[in-house]
Motif scaffolding. Sequence first.
Motif, PDB file in Angstrom:
ATOM      1  N   ASP A   1     -24.919  -2.590  19.245  1.00 32.44           N
ATOM      2  CA  ASP A   1     -25.381  -2.340  17.755  1.00 32.44           C
ATOM      3  C   ASP A   1     -24.067  -2.103  17.062  1.00 32.44           C
ATOM      4  O   ASP A   1     -23.954  -1.946  15.751  1.00 32.44           O
ATOM      5  N   ILE A   2     -22.695  -2.314  17.764  1.00 31.25           N
ATOM      6  CA  ILE A   2     -21.630  -2.073  17.067  1.00 31.25           C
ATOM      7  C   ILE A   2     -20.746  -3.204  17.200  1.00 31.25           C
ATOM      8  O   ILE A   2     -20.601  -3.778  18.093  1.00 31.25           O
ATOM      9  N   ASN A   3     -20.370  -3.492  15.777  1.00 32.68           N
ATOM     10  CA  ASN A   3     -19.604  -4.900  15.702  1.00 32.68           C
ATOM     11  C   ASN A   3     -18.017  -4.477  15.473  1.00 32.68           C
ATOM     12  O   ASN A   3     -17.360  -3.416  14.878  1.00 32.68           O
ATOM     13  N   SER A   4     -17.219  -5.138  16.013  1.00 31.76           N
ATOM     14  CA  SER A   4     -15.710  -4.925  16.017  1.00 31.76           C
ATOM     15  C   SER A   4     -15.246  -5.611  14.766  1.00 31.76           C
ATOM     16  O   SER A   4     -15.595  -6.612  14.183  1.00 31.76           O
ATOM     17  N   ASP A   5     -14.186  -4.863  14.057  1.00 30.27           N
ATOM     18  CA  ASP A   5     -13.552  -5.523  13.024  1.00 30.27           C
ATOM     19  C   ASP A   5     -12.698  -6.560  13.480  1.00 30.27           C
ATOM     20  O   ASP A   5     -12.467  -7.647  12.753  1.00 30.27           O
ATOM     21  N   ASP A   6     -12.013  -6.369  14.769  1.00 27.59           N
ATOM     22  CA  ASP A   6     -11.346  -7.855  15.300  1.00 27.59           C
ATOM     23  C   ASP A   6     -11.633  -7.729  16.767  1.00 27.59           C
ATOM     24  O   ASP A   6     -11.286  -7.226  17.661  1.00 27.59           O
ATOM     25  N   ALA A   7     -12.404  -8.950  17.058  1.00 27.53           N
ATOM     26  CA  ALA A   7     -12.819  -9.041  18.448  1.00 27.53           C
ATOM     27  C   ALA A   7     -11.770  -9.640  19.392  1.00 27.53           C
ATOM     28  O   ALA A   7     -11.982  -9.836  20.509  1.00 27.53           O
ATOM     29  N   GLY A   8     -10.643 -10.127  18.628  1.00 20.84           N
ATOM     30  CA  GLY A   8      -9.531 -10.656  19.337  1.00 20.84           C
ATOM     31  C   GLY A   8      -9.719 -11.957  19.718  1.00 20.84           C
ATOM     32  O   GLY A   8     -10.535 -12.882  19.200  1.00 20.84           O
ATOM     33  N   ALA A   9      -8.802 -12.612  20.696  1.00 19.03           N
ATOM     34  CA  ALA A   9      -8.842 -14.008  20.975  1.00 19.03           C
ATOM     35  C   ALA A   9     -10.018 -14.145  22.124  1.00 19.03           C
ATOM     36  O   ALA A   9     -10.247 -15.527  22.054  1.00 19.03           O
TER      37      ALA A   9
END
Length: 385
Positions: free
Chosen positions: A101-109
Motif C-alpha cells: 500500500d506504500i507508493n514511493s516518491d521516486d522508484a528509481g531506475a
Amino acid sequence: MTRHRRRKLRGLMKCTAAVILPLFVAAGARGAAYVSRTVTGDGRAVPQRTEGAEAPVKEEKKESRVTFSELPDESVMLSVGYGIEDESGSSELLRLPSPLDINSDDAGAKPYPTHWETGEGEIVRTTYGRYSGSAFFDLEGGGQVNNKTDIPNEELIRESGCLPNFTVEDTDEPLVLIYHTHTTESFEPYVREHYDSSFNYRTTDDTKNVVMVGDAIQAELEAQGIGVIHAGEIHDYPSYNGSYARSRETIMPILEKYPSIKVVLDIHRDAIAGEGYAYQPFVEVSGREASQIMIISGCDDGTLGMPHYMQNFHFACTLQQKLESDYEGFTRPILFDYRHYNQDLTNGSLLIEVGSHGNTLEQSQYAGQLFGKSLGELLSSMKGR
C-alpha cells in the motif's frame, strides 16, 4: 410402622450410604493432600515432593515445522546474564502500513513490477527446523550454529556462552546503524504458487526492497527509545560488483561521527532456490507469517583482517538466543564461516538474511518488526550493566 415400610426404609438408607460414603472418602483424601502442602509466605500452597512417586507425563508438543534433525526437542530458557527485564512496557508491535500500500516518491531506475505474469517456476513454502550433523550445534538458550570453519565445535560452544563485548549507555545518541550492501534485493508481492521468471527480485524502489525491512527494524527500535541511523543508499545498482567496498564507504564516516554506535547490521535477503523452484521459508508468529531469518557471523582464517571476529560471534549467539526465546523457530542456524562482510569495523557487526526471494513483502516486513522488537529489548536490558 409396618414391616413392609421398615424394610423399605432400611433399603433406602443402604442406598444413601452407598452413594455418600465414597464422597466422604475422596474428600478426606483431598483434605489430607492439602494439609501436606507447605504454605509460602504469600499464602500460596506448594505441593510437597513425594519420594517414589512418578512425575506426571508432559504431553509432547506436536511439531508442524519441517524438521531436519532427530535431536531431542528440549525446553530451555534464555539467560543472558542481564537480570529481569522491565515488564511494564507494551508487548505489541507497531501497526505499519503494508508495503503493497506504500507508493514511493521516486522508484528509481528499476521500479517494482506493477503487472505479474503467471510463470512455471514453483514457490515452495516451507519452515526450516532443527539441523543435525557434525557442522551444527545447539545454543543453550535456543537456536543453532552452523560451523563452517576449522574451529572445533567444543571451542565455539564455550565461546557462545560469552556476553557481548560492548556496553550500552542510556543515551540519546544512536546505538544502532542499519545499512544494506545489496540494497535492491526484493521479494514476492504476495503468497502464490508460481513466480514470475521475468522479475529478477531486484528493485530500486526502497518501499519494496530490503530498505523496507530496515525501516521496520528501525521503527521498532525507536519505539523503545533506541537511537538508529538507517543508511538507505544503493550499493549494488547498476553494478553488483564492488558492493561491499561501496557500502563500507557509506558507513565508515557514520561510525566516525557517532562513536556511540554499538551495533551495525547489514540487512540482506537470501536466495534459496533450485532449477524451476524458489523456497519461501516462513514461520507463524501470533497468527501471522514471518520470513525466517539467518544471522551471519564472519570468521578470520588469518587473511581477512578481522582479529576480533570472535567478539562479533558472542553478540550473534546472544541475539540468536534472544530471538529464539521470543519466537521459537524464527531463526535459521547462525552461519559461522570465513566471511568478511565489513565486520572488522565494530564488535557488534552482523549480516542478517531476512527470508529469501520466495518470501513476500509483508512476511519480510513482519520479520523486520519481530527482529527489531527483540533487539531493542536485548539492548535495553544491557543498559547500565
